[in-house]
Design an enzyme around this catalytic site. Structure first.
Site, PDB file in Angstrom:
ATOM      1  NE  ARG A 133     -40.493  34.049  93.469  1.00  0.00           N
ATOM      2  CZ  ARG A 133     -41.645  34.133  92.813  1.00  0.00           C
ATOM      3  NH1 ARG A 133     -41.995  33.151  92.014  1.00  0.00           N
ATOM      4  NH2 ARG A 133     -42.432  35.173  92.948  1.00  0.00           N
TER       5      ARG A 133
ATOM      6  CE1 TYR B  85     -43.040  44.033  96.248  1.00  0.00           C
ATOM      7  CE2 TYR B  85     -42.287  44.133  98.524  1.00  0.00           C
ATOM      8  CZ  TYR B  85     -42.022  43.952  97.173  1.00  0.00           C
ATOM      9  OH  TYR B  85     -40.734  43.709  96.770  1.00  0.00           O
TER      10      TYR B  85
ATOM     11  CD  GLN C  40     -34.976  46.954  95.004  1.00  0.00           C
ATOM     12  OE1 GLN C  40     -35.355  46.135  94.180  1.00  0.00           O
ATOM     13  NE2 GLN C  40     -35.754  47.878  95.490  1.00  0.00           N
TER      14      GLN C  40
ATOM     15  N   GLY D 147     -38.867  38.709  90.557  1.00  0.00           N
ATOM     16  CA  GLY D 147     -38.423  39.568  89.473  1.00  0.00           C
ATOM     17  C   GLY D 147     -37.663  40.754  90.008  1.00  0.00           C
TER      18      GLY D 147
ATOM     19  CD  GLU E 150     -37.538  47.094  90.648  1.00  0.00           C
ATOM     20  OE1 GLU E 150     -37.568  45.849  90.815  1.00  0.00           O
ATOM     21  OE2 GLU E 150     -37.572  47.906  91.586  1.00  0.00           O
ATOM     22  CG  ASN E 151     -32.015  44.752  87.114  1.00  0.00           C
ATOM     23  OD1 ASN E 151     -31.821  45.475  88.089  1.00  0.00           O
ATOM     24  ND2 ASN E 151     -31.873  43.438  87.172  1.00  0.00           N
TER      25      ASN E 151
ATOM     26  CG  ASP F 261     -31.081  42.026 101.590  1.00  0.00           C
ATOM     27  OD1 ASP F 261     -31.769  42.737 100.835  1.00  0.00           O
ATOM     28  OD2 ASP F 261     -29.995  41.524 101.255  1.00  0.00           O
TER      29      ASP F 261
ATOM     30  CG  HIS G 140     -44.440  43.835  90.580  1.00  0.00           C
ATOM     31  ND1 HIS G 140     -45.162  44.275  91.677  1.00  0.00           N
ATOM     32  CD2 HIS G 140     -43.148  44.078  90.877  1.00  0.00           C
ATOM     33  CE1 HIS G 140     -44.335  44.752  92.582  1.00  0.00           C
ATOM     34  NE2 HIS G 140     -43.097  44.643  92.129  1.00  0.00           N
ATOM     35  CD  GLU G 141     -40.370  42.808  88.991  1.00  0.00           C
ATOM     36  OE1 GLU G 141     -39.857  43.928  89.210  1.00  0.00           O
ATOM     37  OE2 GLU G 141     -40.704  42.030  89.918  1.00  0.00           O
TER      38      GLU G 141
ATOM     39  CD  GLU H  54     -41.180  46.860  95.138  1.00  0.00           C
ATOM     40  OE1 GLU H  54     -42.127  46.403  94.460  1.00  0.00           O
ATOM     41  OE2 GLU H  54     -39.990  46.855  94.748  1.00  0.00           O
TER      42      GLU H  54
ATOM     43  CG  HIS I 167     -40.824  48.288  89.808  1.00  0.00           C
ATOM     44  ND1 HIS I 167     -41.000  49.116  90.907  1.00  0.00           N
ATOM     45  CD2 HIS I 167     -40.856  47.022  90.291  1.00  0.00           C
ATOM     46  CE1 HIS I 167     -41.148  48.366  91.993  1.00  0.00           C
ATOM     47  NE2 HIS I 167     -41.068  47.084  91.653  1.00  0.00           N
TER      48      HIS I 167
HETATM   49  N1  BES Z   1     -37.786  45.299  93.352  1.00  0.00           N
HETATM   50  C1  BES Z   1     -38.406  44.099  93.788  1.00  0.00           C
HETATM   51  C2  BES Z   1     -37.418  43.047  94.263  1.00  0.00           C
HETATM   52  C3  BES Z   1     -36.559  43.477  95.419  1.00  0.00           C
HETATM   53  C4  BES Z   1     -37.065  44.216  96.462  1.00  0.00           C
HETATM   54  C5  BES Z   1     -35.240  43.088  95.459  1.00  0.00           C
HETATM   55  C6  BES Z   1     -36.242  44.590  97.515  1.00  0.00           C
HETATM   56  C7  BES Z   1     -34.426  43.461  96.503  1.00  0.00           C
HETATM   57  C8  BES Z   1     -34.929  44.219  97.533  1.00  0.00           C
HETATM   58  C9  BES Z   1     -39.280  43.491  92.691  1.00  0.00           C
HETATM   59  O1  BES Z   1     -39.929  44.434  91.911  1.00  0.00           O
HETATM   60  C10 BES Z   1     -40.348  42.688  93.375  1.00  0.00           C
HETATM   61  O2  BES Z   1     -41.102  43.253  94.110  1.00  0.00           O
HETATM   62  N2  BES Z   1     -40.400  41.383  93.099  1.00  0.00           N
HETATM   63  C11 BES Z   1     -41.381  40.486  93.659  1.00  0.00           C
HETATM   64  C12 BES Z   1     -42.372  40.059  92.624  1.00  0.00           C
HETATM   65  C13 BES Z   1     -43.618  40.840  92.532  1.00  0.00           C
HETATM   66  C14 BES Z   1     -44.597  40.204  91.562  1.00  0.00           C
HETATM   67  C15 BES Z   1     -44.277  41.187  93.831  1.00  0.00           C
HETATM   68  C16 BES Z   1     -40.677  39.221  94.106  1.00  0.00           C
HETATM   69  O3  BES Z   1     -39.505  39.052  93.764  1.00  0.00           O
HETATM   70  O4  BES Z   1     -41.294  38.413  94.760  1.00  0.00           O
HETATM   71 ZN    ZN Z   2     -41.434  45.439  92.934  1.00  0.00          ZN
END
Ligand code: BES
Ligand code: ZN
Length: 662
Positions: A615, A394, A154, A282, A284-285, A386, A308-309, A331, A312
């Site tokens: 991260r 969100y 993603q 995370g 959500e694979n 990105d 969260h994941e 999201e 999804h």
């Molecule tokens: N699907 C997203 C991660 C993502 C979004 C990857 C857009 C690439 C492009 C994942 O579900 C997510 O939202 N992760 C959050 C954590 C969450 C607790 C809000 C993160 O990685 O911060």
């Molecule tokens: Zn998410």
């Protein structure tokens, strides 16, 4: 002529009602309206020496327009040959061409299709710099002995490791065979057998059709621990016990979500804990959430990530955004579901704290973003998804659903959401499709309630509507009160009654302190966390949620004029050992404050943090904060020079931009 127009009309109605509405996906070159990929059969050798995947992808296709070639997305792939077959057994070479590469989209791969071609076999290898892969040296893992690799598809990185139609409008089933060094385990977003022999030859089957951004693979020295009857966790051997106790509520979370939104439809739900360079919290694979080790706090305080994941699995993986401009459907819904899961498993007070922190994040983002980036149905034409990450999809998305819930009542809104997931299960939908469904099944059923929710404003306008919900937490009001007393010098840090504070309360405490020297300082004091329109206190009330958000709640607060100097930082640090906090969220918050306030005793910890964690949500703001002063920028560059080779390509792209690297 009249007849012709009538015919044309009938033709248009007939074609649009039978095929999926074609939403233009700016981020893909593919032509699923003409040729649609239905299944992928993947075969790779995983070469840690060369840092490449080498093998073949066989695509099963549906020919909707027999004249059209197949156009796929690729990014920096080496295509060795392309063959087609009518039967799937005899293949013959066909002509193909790779178009010019675009910096955001990569390059189209156009393949000529003979009349009867039903299968397309592409023999190829990836490039060591593939944007969706990270190859880790043993030193970057917990065990320090074996290498590790993982994918992150993603939003539009699947094309950097598989030639495919890289748009969330296209869903495929897949099978895969993966050969690895014999002592390592491969796992995918597919059926994983927890007790498969670790022999270096692995086969996978994903029987449910998923969009390309959910295809995932990881290879490393992994062990498995069960968490419940259909839940478990994979991690490196030295991490797996800690991970299993951190995530021990996972089965309960699955049950709670099923109760709200219907059965979990993916068989097993497992987690994979990655090394710390994983660029997200995370991912959500399907069947196998990828997670950062930075949520292993030791006290389950950061498991909102699991909620969260897991959520999804309904919002995103089952009902999927059709294009990246519809990302809020993934999201926003997921954050709403996440909080409902937390409430069901840990109680209302926890939910209120998470929602209040989320609203604070949203306000901070709205203070810095351009109008065009504050819109849920955002226009991403010409932009890299990105580069546009913010809390808007969100938190504004979740706040919109909260507004609907509050207006129509929980029982009714829950029924609506459940029917929405059933109705669109295994489909990819646009914002307009959601809005149509919302009108028919909720808004039009009660006009007197519907007028209270300005739907168009929520979806198409910047900012937050005036009558938006204002989630608050009575626990936070008390914390903010203590922060004020300390700031005013009424009590020393050592006398603040912190016993029993949760991670969320600590975060709120730190965020209640003034920020030094920038506009954010006025928001630092969230004495308004009690959330009444005028910012007056409703702290005593247990129903701590007022119905409206105040337009002036970001207004200046007198006590924010007090500056948090180094002495006062040191007082906090001595009392609470914040520099040494092992909780990544608290450490991050403290390090941000330390940079702003030039609190030098925290600098070694800052360096260690940036050197060991990749991260993006943590490191990007830290580098940005450093880059605000010339000395800070020098320090940032010195650290980044060494850290950059250990970061994921997605984080590298973000930090290169922040520091204007090369
Ligand atoms: N699907 C997203 C991660 C993502 C979004 C990857 C857009 C690439 C492009 C994942 O579900 C997510 O939202 N992760 C959050 C954590 C969450 C607790 C809000 C993160 O990685 O911060
Ligand atoms: Zn998410």
């Amino acid at each position: 002529m009249k007849n012709f127009i009538l015919l044309l009309f009938i033709f248009c109605v007939a074609t649009t009602s039978h095929s999926q509405p074609a939403a233009k996906d700016f981020h893909s070159y593919s032509n699923p309206q003409d040729v649609r990929v239905r299944h992928l059969d993947l075969d790779w050798d995983v070469s840690f020496d060369k840092k490449i995947l080498q093998g073949a992808a066989v695509l099963t296709i549906d020919r909707l327009n027999k004249q059209a070639p197949l156009v796929l997305d690729t990014r920096h792939l080496n295509i060795d040959k392309v063959e087609t077959s009518a039967s799937g057994s005899n293949y013959a070479a066909t002509k193909f061409s790779v178009g010019q590469a675009d910096p955001i989209l990569g390059a189209p791969l156009t393949i000529e299709l003979p009349t009867n071609a039903k299968f397309v076999r592409i023999t190829y290898s990836t490039n060591p710099d593939a944007s969706g892969l990270q190859w880790l040296a043993p030193a970057q893992t917990a065990g320090k002995k074996q290498p590790f690799m993982f994918t992150q598809s993603q939003a539009i990185h699947a094309r950097s490791w598989i030639p495919l139609q890289d748009t969330p409008q296209v869903r495929v089933t897949y099978t895969a065979r993966v050969r690895t060094p014999p002592n390592l385990l491969a796992v995918m977003s597919a059926e994983n057998e927890p007790d498969t022999p670790h022999d270096g030859d692995y086969s996978f089957r994903m029987p449910q059709a998923i969009p390309s951004y959910l295809i995932a693979l990881a290879v490393g020295d992994l062990s498995f621990r069960p968490l419940g009857r259909r839940t478990g966790v994979y991690a490196e051997p030295s991490v797996v016990e800690k991970a299993a106790s951190e995530f021990s509520d996972t089965e309960k979370m699955v049950e709670a979500t099923e109760k709200l939104y219907g059965p979990y439809r993916w068989g097993r739900y497992d987690l994979l804990v990655l090394p710390p360079s994983f660029p997200y919290g995370g991912m959500e694979n399907p069947r196998l959430t990828f997670a950062t080790p930075t949520v292993l706090a030791g006290d389950k305080s950061l498991v909102a990530l699991v909620a969260h994941e897991l959520a999804h699995s309904w919002s995103g993986n089952l009902v999927t955004n059709a294009t990246w401009r519809d990302f809020w459907l993934n999201e926003g819904f997921t954050v709403y579901l996440e909080r409902r899961i937390l409430e069901a498993v840990y109680g209302r007070s926890r939910e209120e704290m998470e929602a209040a922190l989320g609203l604070r994040d949203l306000r901070d983002d709205l203070a810095r973003l351009e109008d065009r980036d504050e819109i849920l149905h955002i226009d991403l034409t010409g932009r890299d998804p990105d580069d546009v990450s913010s809390d808007v999809p969100y938190e504004k998305g979740a706040l919109f659903l909260r507004h609907l819930e509050q207006t129509f009542g929980r029982a009714r809104f829950d029924r609506f959401l459940r029917s929405y997931f059933d109705h669109f299960a295994f489909q990819s939908i646009t914002t307009d499709q959601f809005l149509d469904y919302l009108k028919t099944n909720l808004l039009n059923k009660d006009r007197s309630l519907a007028v209270q929710v300005p739907v168009d404003e929520w979806i198409n306008k910047p900012g937050i509507p005036r009558n938006a919900p204002n989630p608050t937490s009575s626990a936070f009001s008390k914390v903010a009160e203590q922060a004020k007393r300390w700031m005013r010098g009424e009590i020393p840090a050592s006398k603040i009654p912190v016993a029993g504070w949760t991670t969320q309360e600590w975060l709120h405490f730190l965020r209640s302190l003034p920020l030094l020297g920038d506009a954010a300082a006025t928001q630092g004091n969230s004495g308004n966390s009690t959330g009444t329109a005028a910012g007056s206190t409703a702290a005593g009330s247990t129903a701590a949620e007022s119905t409206t958000a105040s337009p002036d709640r970001n207004g200046p607060n007198k006590s924010s004029e007090v500056v948090l100097d180094r002495k006062r930082m040191a007082e906090l640090d001595q009392a609470f050992h914040l520099t040494q906090s092992g909780n990544s969220e608290i450490a991050f918050q403290w390090l941000m404050m330390s940079i702003r306030n030039r609190y030098e005793p925290a600098y070694p910890r800052l360096e260690e943090f940036l050197m060991s964690i990749g991260r993006r949500k943590f490191i990007k703001p830290l580098y940005e904060e450093l880059a605000k002063t010339p000395e800070g920028r020098e320090r940032a560059l010195a650290i980044y020079r060494r850290a950059r080779p250990t970061y994921h390509p997605i984080s590298v792209a973000a930090i290169d931009e922040v520091l204007k690297w090369k």
